[in-house]
Design a protein around this motif. Structure first.
Motif: not given
Ligand code: NIG
Ligand code: FE
Length: 411
Positions: A234-235, A243-245, A262-263, A287-290
């Motif tokens: 992620f860093e 963007p991250v997931k 956190e990210f 953050t969306v819950a998929v």
């Protein structure tokens, strides 16, 4: 409505029933509706009574929807549909009692698809993957996310991402690509997971530099990577502004949801074991819950995601197929909607919202997912009497036609 525009709209559908999803609750149904677009964007979505001239005077092309329903184009925000081979043999072994984790630890699972994917050149990988993309489109998908993660070396990951992009070009479906180098440990790195993460963090800027990456994902799990390793990936993504997931808390609670939140991550996916603290962190970060009910179904899971907590804390819930050869060989987002209703007790309206506007949210695409002026003209015409039928029918050819950016997609 503005009738002073210099040129006619490119297209206008009349005699339609619209499920606009324009507000935060309800279908946003318009019974005698009309939908217009210009330059790929919706210019009007509302009652036909709002049109101020005859359709032919307003638009170059007029489509009569025959009273059928139109929804936003479906957005499948989590797939692994590019891969070589299949895992039907593993399916049989699981039915005889082996668990997904047992098979993975014995060198099967994801790593067996890695072998088949590495063995396929770009043409073969494309040919094997194309029918899956077509199947999703046949059931209403106009935007699809496709992950890498079965190459697990630079060339293999690149090949997967290139094939994903090519699917978009050839089929007209909108494709978003996600780099999932941290999906599993390839055999050549056995016992050296940290060194593998070093390699993943080196490949990412190269693949991004080649224009192949829209987002970054990882599998944070006992049989995947731990929180510290995920954090390093992620860093690296953050350094590039990507963007991250995360595949988070699928088989155990590894605090994945809180980590991706956190990210400021787009989504936490699976989330069956996510704790209330994870839910709160997701709510704070948006953050969306998929939800991936196909994997839940195939693995015969019993632990439900914290659905009431998501609702209570205002966490948006998307629904996706997770189309992959191991845990979810599912090629219909409508069927995923149905499974989400049956297994997770989503309402059909929540399922549709999850496969449109919230799926778009999980991809960071606020330009689609509702029928609203200014958004992309991505929509589907369905042979149904009410929107709940989209989640009610298991299979069946309900789709009459799909449009992407105002262009009708080939059937
Ligand atoms: O989303 N959990 C990790 N990734 C996939 C499974 C991939 C596979 O088994 O090939 C998933 O379920
Ligand atoms: Fe997945």
């Amino acid at each position: 409505m503005d009738t002073t525009h210099a040129r006619r709209w490119d297209g206008l559908v009349v005699n339609a029933r619209l499920a606009t999803l324009a507000d935060d609750t309800g279908y946003g149904a318009i019974e005698d509706g009309a939908l217009a677009w210009q330059d790929g964007l919706i210019t009007y979505a509302g009652p036909a009574s709002g049109l101020t001239a005859a359709p032919d005077a307003l638009a170059c092309e007029v489509v009569d929807a025959g009273g059928h329903w139109i929804t936003p184009g479906l957005v499948d925000c989590h797939t692994h549909l590019v891969f070589g081979g299949d895992r039907a043999g593993e399916f049989e072994r699981r039915l005889q009692g082996a668990s997904y984790e047992d098979i993975a630890r014995a060198g099967g699972g994801i790593v067996s698809t890695v072998r088949a994917t590495r063995a396929a050149d770009e043409g073969a990988l494309f040919a094997q993957s194309l029918p899956r993309a077509r199947a999703l489109m046949a059931d209403g998908v106009t935007t699809v996310e496709i992950k890498s993660g079965y190459g697990l070396d630079l060339d293999g990951e690149r090949r997967m991402l290139r094939v994903a992009r090519r699917i978009g070009r050839e089929l007209g479906v909108q494709v978003r690509t996600t780099f999932l180098g941290a999906h599993a440990l390839p055999p050549e790195y056995a016992g050296r997971a940290d060194a593998y993460i070093d390699a993943v963090c080196e490949w990412l800027p190269r693949l991004h530099g080649e224009g192949l990456v829209d987002a970054v994902d990882a599998f944070c799990e006992r049989i995947g990577f731990d929180a510290a390793q995920t954090r390093r990936v992620f860093e690296a993504a953050r350094t590039l502004g990507l963007p991250v997931k995360l595949h988070a808390d699928q088989l155990s609670d590894g605090d994945g949801a809180a980590l991706v939140a956190e990210f400021g991550g787009l989504s936490a996916d699976h989330v069956e074991h996510t704790s209330i603290d994870g839910v709160r962190a997701m709510a704070r970060a948006g953050t969306v819950a998929v939800l991936l009910p196909g994997a839940f179904h195939v693995l015969r899971e019993t632990r439900l995601p914290p659905l009431d907590a998501f609702r209570e804390h205002g966490v948006s819930m998307a629904v996706a197929t997770d189309c992959n050869p191991g845990t979810s060989p599912l090629q219909s987002l409508r069927l995923a909607m149905s499974l989400a209703c049956t297994h997770f007790r989503l309402t059909p309206e929540e399922a549709l919202r999850g496969a449109t506007v919230h799926g778009a949210g999980a991809l960071g695409l606020p330009d689609r997912g509702r029928l609203q002026a200014g958004l992309r003209a991505d929509f589907v015409l369905w042979d149904i009497g009410q929107p709940a039928e989209l989640a009610y029918w298991l299979g069946g050819g309900l789709r009459i036609g799909s449009w992407s950016g105002g262009r009708r997609l080939p059937d």
